[in-house]
Design a protein around this motif. Structure first.
Motif, PDB file in Angstrom:
ATOM      1  N   GLU A 201       0.399  -0.935  -0.063  1.00  0.00           N
ATOM      2  CA  GLU A 201      -0.240   0.171  -0.039  1.00  0.00           C
ATOM      3  C   GLU A 201       0.664   1.623   0.064  1.00  0.00           C
ATOM      4  OE1 GLU A 201      -4.070  -0.942   2.127  1.00  0.00           O
ATOM      5  OE2 GLU A 201      -2.209   0.193   3.520  1.00  0.00           O
ATOM      6  N   LEU A 202      -0.052   2.305  -0.756  1.00  0.00           N
ATOM      7  CA  LEU A 202       0.406   3.682  -0.373  1.00  0.00           C
ATOM      8  C   LEU A 202       0.700   4.168   1.006  1.00  0.00           C
ATOM      9  CD1 LEU A 202       1.022   4.675  -4.277  1.00  0.00           C
ATOM     10  CD2 LEU A 202       2.719   4.548  -3.095  1.00  0.00           C
ATOM     11  N   ALA A 203       1.378   4.973   1.631  1.00  0.00           N
ATOM     12  CA  ALA A 203       1.251   5.586   2.809  1.00  0.00           C
ATOM     13  C   ALA A 203       0.586   7.369   2.693  1.00  0.00           C
ATOM     14  CB  ALA A 203       1.942   5.567   3.550  1.00  0.00           C
TER      15      ALA A 203
ATOM     16  N   GLN B   3      14.097   9.162  -3.184  1.00  0.00           N
ATOM     17  CA  GLN B   3      13.352  10.290  -2.831  1.00  0.00           C
ATOM     18  C   GLN B   3      12.753   9.945  -4.150  1.00  0.00           C
ATOM     19  OE1 GLN B   3      16.385  13.000  -1.581  1.00  0.00           O
ATOM     20  NE2 GLN B   3      15.855  11.967   0.336  1.00  0.00           N
ATOM     21  N   LEU B   4      11.137   9.556  -4.167  1.00  0.00           N
ATOM     22  CA  LEU B   4      10.254   9.307  -4.322  1.00  0.00           C
ATOM     23  C   LEU B   4       8.853  10.078  -4.836  1.00  0.00           C
ATOM     24  CD1 LEU B   4      10.202   6.731  -7.020  1.00  0.00           C
ATOM     25  CD2 LEU B   4       9.061   5.884  -5.353  1.00  0.00           C
ATOM     26  N   TRP B   5       9.005  11.348  -5.648  1.00  0.00           N
ATOM     27  CA  TRP B   5       7.464  11.830  -5.896  1.00  0.00           C
ATOM     28  C   TRP B   5       6.536  11.573  -6.278  1.00  0.00           C
ATOM     29  CZ3 TRP B   5      12.560  14.145  -5.230  1.00  0.00           C
ATOM     30  CH2 TRP B   5      12.948  15.197  -4.139  1.00  0.00           C
TER      31      TRP B   5
ATOM     32  N   SER C 136      10.678   8.106   1.042  1.00  0.00           N
ATOM     33  CA  SER C 136      11.879   7.601   0.886  1.00  0.00           C
ATOM     34  C   SER C 136      11.711   6.916   0.128  1.00  0.00           C
ATOM     35  CB  SER C 136      12.386   7.608   2.202  1.00  0.00           C
ATOM     36  OG  SER C 136      11.561   6.508   3.128  1.00  0.00           O
ATOM     37  N   TYR C 137      13.512   6.771  -0.961  1.00  0.00           N
ATOM     38  CA  TYR C 137      13.431   4.823  -1.501  1.00  0.00           C
ATOM     39  C   TYR C 137      14.246   4.871  -1.416  1.00  0.00           C
ATOM     40  CZ  TYR C 137      13.276   2.059  -5.829  1.00  0.00           C
ATOM     41  OH  TYR C 137      13.755   1.188  -6.452  1.00  0.00           O
ATOM     42  N   PRO C 138      14.040   3.413  -1.309  1.00  0.00           N
ATOM     43  CA  PRO C 138      13.213   2.316  -1.305  1.00  0.00           C
ATOM     44  C   PRO C 138      12.450   1.697  -0.083  1.00  0.00           C
ATOM     45  CG  PRO C 138      15.525   1.063  -0.260  1.00  0.00           C
ATOM     46  CD  PRO C 138      15.226   2.666  -0.161  1.00  0.00           C
TER      47      PRO C 138
ATOM     48  N   LEU D  32       6.394   7.600   4.005  1.00  0.00           N
ATOM     49  CA  LEU D  32       5.793   8.927   3.245  1.00  0.00           C
ATOM     50  C   LEU D  32       6.783  10.055   4.238  1.00  0.00           C
ATOM     51  CD1 LEU D  32       4.075  10.999   1.579  1.00  0.00           C
ATOM     52  CD2 LEU D  32       2.558  10.603   3.799  1.00  0.00           C
ATOM     53  N   LEU D  33       7.540  11.386   3.757  1.00  0.00           N
ATOM     54  CA  LEU D  33       8.429  12.297   4.428  1.00  0.00           C
ATOM     55  C   LEU D  33       7.583  13.551   4.690  1.00  0.00           C
ATOM     56  CD1 LEU D  33      11.506  11.930   2.739  1.00  0.00           C
ATOM     57  CD2 LEU D  33      11.187  10.540   5.109  1.00  0.00           C
ATOM     58  N   ASN D  34       6.130  13.973   3.833  1.00  0.00           N
ATOM     59  CA  ASN D  34       5.774  15.145   3.451  1.00  0.00           C
ATOM     60  C   ASN D  34       4.938  15.209   2.094  1.00  0.00           C
ATOM     61  OD1 ASN D  34       5.770  18.110   3.965  1.00  0.00           O
ATOM     62  ND2 ASN D  34       6.207  17.851   1.949  1.00  0.00           N
ATOM     63  N   VAL D  35       3.710  16.169   1.933  1.00  0.00           N
ATOM     64  CA  VAL D  35       3.105  16.185   1.013  1.00  0.00           C
ATOM     65  C   VAL D  35       2.814  17.329   1.401  1.00  0.00           C
ATOM     66  CG1 VAL D  35       0.892  16.083   1.104  1.00  0.00           C
ATOM     67  CG2 VAL D  35       1.619  14.309   1.634  1.00  0.00           C
ATOM     68  N   ASP D  36       2.919  18.661  -0.401  1.00  0.00           N
ATOM     69  CA  ASP D  36       2.765  19.379  -0.728  1.00  0.00           C
ATOM     70  C   ASP D  36       1.470  19.382  -0.879  1.00  0.00           C
ATOM     71  OD1 ASP D  36       5.102  20.832   0.686  1.00  0.00           O
ATOM     72  OD2 ASP D  36       6.576  20.193  -1.042  1.00  0.00           O
ATOM     73  N   LYS D  37       0.814  20.974  -1.007  1.00  0.00           N
ATOM     74  CA  LYS D  37      -0.718  21.002  -1.609  1.00  0.00           C
ATOM     75  C   LYS D  37      -0.691  22.520  -1.460  1.00  0.00           C
ATOM     76  CE  LYS D  37      -2.442  18.272   2.248  1.00  0.00           C
ATOM     77  NZ  LYS D  37      -4.472  18.567   3.132  1.00  0.00           N
ATOM     78  N   ASP D  38      -1.192  22.511  -3.008  1.00  0.00           N
ATOM     79  CA  ASP D  38      -1.995  23.795  -4.318  1.00  0.00           C
ATOM     80  C   ASP D  38      -3.401  23.702  -4.337  1.00  0.00           C
ATOM     81  OD1 ASP D  38      -1.611  25.508  -6.686  1.00  0.00           O
ATOM     82  OD2 ASP D  38       0.878  26.168  -5.216  1.00  0.00           O
ATOM     83  N   ALA D  39      -3.762  25.197  -4.679  1.00  0.00           N
ATOM     84  CA  ALA D  39      -5.368  24.380  -5.034  1.00  0.00           C
ATOM     85  C   ALA D  39      -5.204  25.616  -6.529  1.00  0.00           C
ATOM     86  CB  ALA D  39      -5.761  25.387  -3.550  1.00  0.00           C
ATOM     87  N   ARG D  40      -4.229  25.825  -6.665  1.00  0.00           N
ATOM     88  CA  ARG D  40      -4.499  27.014  -8.384  1.00  0.00           C
ATOM     89  C   ARG D  40      -4.739  25.721  -8.978  1.00  0.00           C
ATOM     90  NH1 ARG D  40       1.396  30.495  -7.282  1.00  0.00           N
ATOM     91  NH2 ARG D  40       1.887  28.117  -6.531  1.00  0.00           N
ATOM     92  N   SER D  41      -4.910  24.325  -9.063  1.00  0.00           N
ATOM     93  CA  SER D  41      -4.719  24.102 -10.421  1.00  0.00           C
ATOM     94  C   SER D  41      -5.609  22.630  -9.531  1.00  0.00           C
ATOM     95  CB  SER D  41      -3.953  23.619 -11.393  1.00  0.00           C
ATOM     96  OG  SER D  41      -4.629  23.347 -11.839  1.00  0.00           O
TER      97      SER D  41
END
Length: 411
Positions: A162-164, A186-188, A214-216, A220-229
């Motif tokens: 599963e993805l976190a 790192q994996l984005w 982090s890879y491998p 989950l290290l971080n989640v950025d959010k942007d509401a412009r699109s």
């Protein structure tokens, strides 16, 4: 006795060499000495058959894939999901959920190996992490967490987990991972959430999410959010929409238009993660819909020198989702990633098809496939230095779509 035999062998080798020269130097070379065919093209005919053609060059000539190509008879329709790497082809059989590895030999598609990917009927996104490992995110399956499969394509061993990432909740009943990008350890992943119901139909949340793992380890290290699109990246097996430039800066395009995010009130936009940085560059936001293009777009390819090609729709030439696939209305623009005031429309016929890997950039030339809906299926050459366009390889026969153009081997 040994000296006599050595002499006979020498005469035989001389005669063999002369015969090769009389017939064809290429055809008589040992298999290892043959130059690899550089290009692969995937077509669909007007009656729904699919063919692969491995091309020697794209600059001139005429081919008929039905006559000279390899028919994909099992299954007949894989659409745009075929992946190519180092001379091999990979696709998920949607009926069996097996990842198939194959190659073209004697005008036939040969299945070489396979591995079972439970719950992966269709790939949401796919990326070769290196020469050996293929990373696939599964298609959305309701309000469940996304899963990923990491496949060693040499021995076809697979790891599935599963993805976190938060599962869809509230009004959203599915989600999409629109890009996967690896940089060092790192994996984005870019993703967003969607709703599908009888009252509202299909649409997307109004936010771009970018998760860093982090890879491998896949922590989950971080989640950025942007509401412009919304809908960052979109389906990368359909057409390219991400790249890394010479400086190591990573760019991706969002896709809120009707055939991806279905949230057309938001603009198509280009985002950036700068080299050495760990987060979205919030100071950078290239608004494609508000530029001279003034439409939504779905494909983006890097030309070098801060220039890129964008494939955009013409909203005045189609009415609905179905017509978006069927009618010619797509245009190609050259843009400057650092100067939104610059855009140059390429003088090409209107293109059709919403899911096409249709641009291949090699040095100072961009090869662009066009199927105009009038039976004109061609590869066009855009010379970036002098901004010159010319027609290259012509595809004859009853070809409806050119789904994919790509290099057959990694360099």
């Amino acid at each position: 006795m040994k000296e006599k035999n050595k002499g006979k062998v020498g005469v035989i080798l001389i005669l063999f060499g002369m015969l090769c020269g009389m017939l064809s130097f290429t055809s008589c070379q040992p298999e290892k000495g043959r130059e690899k065919l550089p290009y692969s093209m995937l077509f669909m005919t007007t009656d729904g058959q699919q063919y692969i053609w491995q091309a020697e060059q794209l600059d001139t000539g005429t081919i008929d894939p039905v006559i000279n190509g390899a028919l994909l008879d099992r299954p007949a329709k894989i659409w745009y999901y075929m992946l190519v790497r180092d001379g091999f082809y990979y696709f998920v059989d949607s009926k069996t959920e097996y990842l198939i590895k194959g190659k073209i030999q004697d005008k036939k598609f040969l299945r070489l190996d396979s591995v079972y990917l439970e719950g992966f009927s269709y790939p949401d996104n796919a990326l070769f992490l290196d020469d050996r490992h293929l990373f696939i995110v599964n298609h959305s399956v309701g309000r469940k967490k996304k899963r990923y499969a990491k496949i060693n394509v040499q021995d076809m061993r697979v790891h599935i987990d599963e993805l976190a990432l938060d599962a869809p909740a509230g009004p959203f009943d599915n989600m999409s991972v629109g890009f996967v990008y690896k940089r060092g350890e790192q994996l984005w992943m870019g993703y967003t959430y969607h709703y599908t119901n009888s009252e509202m139909g299909y649409g997307s949340a109004d936010t771009v999410y970018v998760a860093q793992f982090s890879y491998p380890e896949m922590k989950l290290l971080n989640v950025d959010k942007d509401a412009r699109s919304t809908y960052p990246g979109n389906v990368n097996t359909a057409q390219q929409n991400t790249f890394e430039d010479e400086k190591g800066d990573f760019y991706f395009m969002s896709a809120p238009g009707i055939v991806r995010g279905a949230n057309p009130q938001q603009p198509t936009a280009i985002y950036r993660i700068k080299a050495g940085e760990q987060h979205l560059d919030t100071s950078y936001f290239y608004n494609v819909s508000d530029s001279q293009i003034h439409n939504h777009a779905y494909g983006m390819w890097y030309l070098g020198g801060n220039k890129a090609i964008v494939r955009s729709e013409r909203k005045d030439l189609f009415r609905d989702y179905k017509e978006h696939y069927l009618l010619p209305h797509n245009e190609f623009y050259e843009i400057d990633l650092l100067d939104p005031s610059y855009s140059r429309k390429l003088d090409l016929p209107l293109d059709r098809g919403s899911s096409r890997t249709c641009v291949l950039v090699e040095g100072d030339t961009a090869y662009i496939t066009i199927n105009d809906g009038k039976g004109n299926n061609d590869v066009w050459l855009y010379r970036t230095k002098d901004q010159h366009l010319e027609m290259g390889l012509h595809i004859a026969g009853n070809i409806d779509y050119i789904f994919r153009l790509e290099r057959l081997h990694t360099e």
